[in-house]
Design an enzyme around this catalytic site. Structure first.
Site, PDB file in Angstrom:
ATOM      1  N   LEU A 214       2.588  55.782  62.505  1.00  0.00           N
ATOM      2  CA  LEU A 214       1.896  55.228  63.677  1.00  0.00           C
ATOM      3  C   LEU A 214       2.406  55.934  64.924  1.00  0.00           C
ATOM      4  O   LEU A 214       3.621  56.012  65.139  1.00  0.00           O
ATOM      5  CB  LEU A 214       2.177  53.729  63.829  1.00  0.00           C
ATOM      6  N   HIS A 215       1.481  56.432  65.747  1.00  0.00           N
ATOM      7  CA  HIS A 215       1.936  57.055  66.989  1.00  0.00           C
ATOM      8  C   HIS A 215       0.938  56.937  68.134  1.00  0.00           C
ATOM      9  O   HIS A 215       1.279  57.192  69.279  1.00  0.00           O
ATOM     10  CB  HIS A 215       2.234  58.540  66.763  1.00  0.00           C
TER      11      HIS A 215
END
Length: 369
Positions: A214-215
């Site tokens: 996740l970013h």
């Protein structure tokens, strides 16, 4: 060196870019194309501690130019790239600039080249999410608006470019250089002893596991959204342990928002490419907001859930193993549960995702420039 060879600048600035240029550089080393290539590293993303090993793993030579632009706002970073790239273009006048992907470096170097009347080739052209709140979508649209050659990875890219009025003879459906690199690295991985990889002990702790990345700011900067996603992951991890290499931005927000992480979600530092490949290629499930990982999981047949409301890579959904589930916790859990119960998509590898896209790109450029 062939005196008639065209001078080709190959631009990269962020980790996903380097995975895309690596197979192009390997193909150029065969010496069968009429190009004198120079590598330009903008330094958009640069971590000295990881950069050397990353370049070594991908067999990327030392850049001919390193612009060292560093981080900053989108405007600051783009402006620094443009100023520094213009300097080297004026000094070392390339005949052609090749850009890849959809980061700020892609946009900035394309604009500079066009204003200096230098041809621009865009690899991974025509992808569209339809979400102009994503910085990457703006970068794609602007780059494609001014490029001269378009190299597309899937039919949707071809359709978008034609709808936007691009000449058909400038568009080349070639497959995907990211998949060229993936297959090359998988072969190398198979030749390594398991003990040579730092993630092997982590894999051996579990009989089966999932992988999370996740970013994107829309997922990790909003405490309610991020908290909901992490609650869903916590629930999924009760059925399947999850390994989560944490992006620095994501790690900071986990701490900032005080989000609790159960022991069944194992956090790690960011991983080198080969260590990460060693991990996700054998996962039972990948949950991600990464565009590239949607493609790599499809190529390897690994079930993938995309934690976004859209994707610019629809072939991974229409033909591959990817399902776009958004960020609703209940749906994330339901789709993950279905996969773990054997009801996930089988998928297949899309057309031209055969490891030979780089050769098609260079052959097409050689025939037209």
């Amino acid at each position: 060196m062939n005196p008639a060879a065209k001078k080709l600048f190959i631009v990269a600035g962020a980790r996903p870019n380097f995975m895309k240029i690596a197979p192009i550089l390997r193909e150029l080393r065969r010496g069968v194309y009429p190009f004198q290539a120079k590598l330009v590293h903008t330094g958009q993303h640069y971590d000295k501690a990881m950069s050397d090993v990353f370049f070594e793993e991908l067999e990327i030579p030392r850049p001919d130019y390193h612009l060292e632009v560093g981080s900053g706002s989108h405007a600051e970073q783009t402006a620094r790239i443009m100023t520094r790239f213009e300097e080297i273009c004026l000094r070392d006048r390339p005949d052609l600039v090749l850009v890849v992907g959809d980061v700020n470096s892609t946009l900035a170097c394309s604009i500079v080249a066009k204003k200096l009347h230098i041809g621009v080739a865009h690899v991974e052209a025509g992808l569209r999410s339809g979400d102009r709140a994503m910085p990457e979508e703006i970068n794609r649209l602007v780059t494609d608006a001014i490029s001269d050659w378009f190299f597309v990875t899937e039919n949707s890219g071809l359709e978008h470019l034609l709808a936007e009025g691009k000449p058909r003879d400038s568009i080349h459906f070639v497959g995907h250089v990211m998949i060229d690199n993936l297959f090359h690295q998988v072969e190398k991985l198979a030749a390594l002893p398991p003990a040579a990889l730092g993630t092997t002990p982590l894999k051996q702790r579990f009989s089966g596991y999932g992988v999370v990345t996740l970013h994107r700011p829309s997922n990790v900067d909003d405490p309610q959204v991020f908290g909901g996603i992490m609650a869903a992951l916590a629930e999924v991890s009760q059925r399947l342990p999850l390994i989560f290499p944490v992006h620095p931005r994501t790690r900071g927000n986990l701490d900032k928002f005080g989000i609790a992480i159960p022991d069944s979600v194992v956090l790690t530092e960011p991983l080198a490419y080969m260590d990460f490949l060693n991990l996700f290629k054998d996962a039972k499930l990948v949950l991600t907001d990464s565009g590239g990982l949607q493609e790599e999981t499809t190529a390897l047949g690994v079930p993938c859930l995309t934690l976004r409301e859209n994707t610019e890579r629809p072939v991974t959904v229409d033909e591959g193993t990817n399902t776009v589930v958004g960020v609703d916790p209940a749906r994330i859990v339901a789709e993950a549960t279905a996969i773990l119960a054997g009801r996930g998509k089988q998928g297949r590898r899309p057309e031209f995702w055969d490891g030979r896209a780089s050769g098609r790109i260079l052959a097409a450029l050689a025939a037209t420039v």
